[in-house]
Design an enzyme around this catalytic site. Structure first.
Site, short mmCIF file in Angstrom:
data_model
loop_
_atom_site.label_atom_id
_atom_site.label_comp_id
_atom_site.label_asym_id
_atom_site.label_seq_id
_atom_site.Cartn_x
_atom_site.Cartn_y
_atom_site.Cartn_z
N LYS A 30 1.01 4.22 -2.86
CA LYS A 30 0.70 5.45 -2.29
C LYS A 30 2.04 6.64 -2.54
O LYS A 30 1.62 7.49 -3.10
CB LYS A 30 0.03 5.68 -0.98
CG LYS A 30 -1.22 5.01 -0.81
CD LYS A 30 -2.52 5.46 -1.60
CE LYS A 30 -3.50 4.83 -1.74
NZ LYS A 30 -4.71 5.43 -2.15
N TYR A 59 0.79 -1.34 0.09
CA TYR A 59 0.07 -0.08 -0.02
C TYR A 59 0.79 1.26 0.04
O TYR A 59 0.61 2.46 -0.71
CB TYR A 59 -0.95 -0.14 1.30
CG TYR A 59 -1.95 0.96 1.26
CD1 TYR A 59 -3.24 0.97 0.65
CD2 TYR A 59 -1.68 1.88 2.39
CE1 TYR A 59 -4.09 2.11 0.87
CE2 TYR A 59 -2.68 2.92 2.36
CZ TYR A 59 -3.74 3.09 1.58
OH TYR A 59 -4.83 4.03 1.78
N1 NAP Z 1 -10.02 5.59 5.16
C1 NAP Z 1 -8.52 5.98 5.36
O1 NAP Z 1 -8.25 6.27 6.43
C2 NAP Z 1 -7.80 6.30 4.08
C3 NAP Z 1 -6.60 6.92 4.42
C4 NAP Z 1 -5.61 7.34 3.41
C5 NAP Z 1 -6.06 6.92 2.10
N2 NAP Z 1 -7.17 6.48 1.76
C6 NAP Z 1 -7.43 6.22 0.44
O2 NAP Z 1 -8.65 6.69 0.17
C7 NAP Z 1 -9.35 5.97 -1.15
C8 NAP Z 1 -10.57 5.78 -0.42
O3 NAP Z 1 -10.62 4.94 0.48
P1 NAP Z 1 -12.00 4.72 1.54
O4 NAP Z 1 -11.44 4.83 2.87
O5 NAP Z 1 -13.17 5.27 1.02
O6 NAP Z 1 -12.22 3.01 1.22
P2 NAP Z 1 -13.47 2.13 0.95
O7 NAP Z 1 -14.57 2.58 2.11
O8 NAP Z 1 -12.89 0.73 1.33
O9 NAP Z 1 -13.66 2.42 -0.58
C9 NAP Z 1 -12.91 2.01 -1.62
C10 NAP Z 1 -13.46 2.35 -2.77
O10 NAP Z 1 -12.50 1.92 -3.70
C11 NAP Z 1 -13.41 1.23 -4.75
N3 NAP Z 1 -12.56 0.23 -5.60
C12 NAP Z 1 -11.58 -0.77 -5.07
N4 NAP Z 1 -11.29 -1.23 -5.92
C13 NAP Z 1 -11.65 -0.64 -6.97
C14 NAP Z 1 -11.44 -1.11 -8.66
N5 NAP Z 1 -10.56 -2.01 -8.93
N6 NAP Z 1 -12.05 -0.58 -9.33
C15 NAP Z 1 -12.87 0.61 -9.01
N7 NAP Z 1 -13.22 0.82 -7.85
C16 NAP Z 1 -12.56 0.26 -6.80
C17 NAP Z 1 -14.64 0.52 -3.96
O11 NAP Z 1 -15.28 0.34 -4.90
P3 NAP Z 1 -16.54 -1.14 -4.74
O12 NAP Z 1 -17.27 -1.01 -3.33
O13 NAP Z 1 -17.57 -0.81 -5.95
O14 NAP Z 1 -15.76 -2.41 -5.00
C18 NAP Z 1 -14.99 1.38 -2.82
O15 NAP Z 1 -15.77 2.33 -3.37
C19 NAP Z 1 -8.54 4.89 -1.27
O16 NAP Z 1 -7.58 5.20 -2.44
C20 NAP Z 1 -7.51 4.77 -0.06
O17 NAP Z 1 -6.30 4.28 -0.17
C21 NAP Z 1 -7.96 5.97 2.85
#
Ligand code: NAP
Length: 246
Positions: free
Chosen positions: A158, A154
Site C-alpha cells: 500500500k 500489506y
Molecule cells: N476494508 C478495509 O478496511 C480497507 C481499508 C483500507 C484499504 N482497503 C482496500 O480496499 C480494497 C477493497 O477492499 P475490500 O475491503 O472491499 O475487500 P474485499 O471485500 O475482500 O474485496 C476484495 C476484492 O478484490 C478482488 N480481488 C482480490 N484479488 C484479486 C485479483 N488477483 N484480481 C482481481 N480481483 C481481485 C476480490 O475479487 P473476487 O471476490 O472476485 O476474488 C474482491 O472483489 C483493497 O485494495 C483493500 O486493500 C480496504
C-alpha cells in the site's frame, strides 16, 4: 456528472469495489466490473446497475497477471469504445508477524496489491494518453502510511501504491490524466469482517469518529475524484478514515 464516460473498477464484485462501481454508474458512467472469482456477485451487480437504468459489463481477470490486465482493459474498449476512469481497487491480505510470514505470502500480496496496479495502469494509460484525458484512482490504505504489526506485506504494497501514484501523476499530468490515491481506514467489508469484536473495539479507540466506515464513504470520494470537479487534483493521497490518521 459522468455521462458518456467509461470506467473499469478492479475487484468490483464485493466490498469497496462494488460500492465504487455503483457510485460511478449512478453518476452516469458505463462500468466494467472486473472480478477474479466472485462471478455470481458480479452478475448480481450488473443486474442491479441495469435495473437502475445504467450500463455495465463484467469481465473475469486476475490483476496480478499482465495478460489478464490487458484483457480487462481491452474488454472495456471493445464494449464501450473508450476508457476514461480506472479504479485500481482489487486487494488481498495475508496477515501475520514477520517471523511467521512465508515468502509466498509476501510475494502474493505484493503481486496482487501493487503489481496489479502497475499491470492495469500500464494498459489503461496507453489508451488515456491517446485520448489526452483520464482519471486513475488507486485504493491504498492508511496502513501504507502508518504501518501495522502483522501487515508488513500489506503495508509495503500500500505504501508502494502511494509512490507509484505520485510518479505516474508526474508522468501523465501533461496529457490531462490525473492520478490519485485513496487511503481508507477501517471500512466494514469482508476484509475487516474477520477481525474479532475485541480487535475492532481496540481499533476504534484510535478513530475520532468512533465507527467503521462504509464502502459508500470510499465510493463518494472516488466519484468526486472521477468527476470534472476534481480536474485540478493530482498526485494526492486522501484518507477516508474517520480521522484515524492526521
Ligand atoms: N476494508 C478495509 O478496511 C480497507 C481499508 C483500507 C484499504 N482497503 C482496500 O480496499 C480494497 C477493497 O477492499 P475490500 O475491503 O472491499 O475487500 P474485499 O471485500 O475482500 O474485496 C476484495 C476484492 O478484490 C478482488 N480481488 C482480490 N484479488 C484479486 C485479483 N488477483 N484480481 C482481481 N480481483 C481481485 C476480490 O475479487 P473476487 O471476490 O472476485 O476474488 C474482491 O472483489 C483493497 O485494495 C483493500 O486493500 C480496504
Amino acid at each position: 456528472m459522468l455521462t458518456g464516460k467509461v470506467a473499469v473498477v478492479t475487484g468490483a464484485g464485493r466490498g469497496i469495489g462494488r460500492a465504487i462501481a455503483l457510485k460511478l454508474s449512478k453518476l452516469g458512467a458505463s462500468v466494467v466490473i472486473n472480478y477474479r472469482s466472485s462471478i455470481k456477485e458480479a452478475q448480481e451487480l450488473i443486474d442491479e446497475i441495469k435495473s437502475n437504468g445504467g450500463n455495465a459489463e463484467a469481465v473475469q481477470g486476475d490483476v496480478s497477471s499482465l495478460e489478464d490486465a490487458e484483457k480487462v482493459i481491452k474488454f472495456a474498449v471493445e464494449k464501450f469504445g473508450r476508457l476514461d476512469i480506472l479504479v485500481n481497487n482489487a486487494g488481498i491480505t495475508k496477515d501475520t508477524l514477520l517471523l511467521r510470514m512465508k515468502e509466498e505470502d509476501f510475494d502474493k500480496v505484493l503481486e496482487v496489491n501493487l503489481k496489479g496496479v502497475f499491470n492495469c495502469t500500464k494498459h489503461a494509460s496507453a489508451i488515456m494518453l491517446k485520448q489526452k484525458s483520464g482519471r486513475i484512482i488507486n485504493i491504498s490504505s492508511v496502513i501504507g502510511l502508518i504501518g501495522n504489526a502483522g501487515q508488513a506485506n500489506y503495508a509495503a504494497a500500500k505504501a508502494g501504491i502511494i509512490g507509484f501514484t505520485k510518479s505516474i501523476a508526474k508522468e501523465l499530468g501533461g496529457r490531462g490524466i490525473t492520478v490519485n490515491a485513496i487511503a481508507p481506514g477501517f471500512i466494514s467489508t469482508d476484509m475487516t469482517e474477520v477481525l474479532s469484536d475485541k480487535v475492532k473495539e481496540k481499533l476504534l479507540e484510535n478513530v475520532p469518529l468512533r465507527k467503521l466506515g462504509s464502502p459508500e464513504d470510499v465510493a463518494n470520494l472516488a466519484g468526486f475524484l472521477a468527476s470534472d470537479n476534481a480536474s485540478y487534483i493530482t498526485g494526492q493521497v486522501i484518507n477516508v478514515d474517520g480521522g484515524m490518521v492526521m
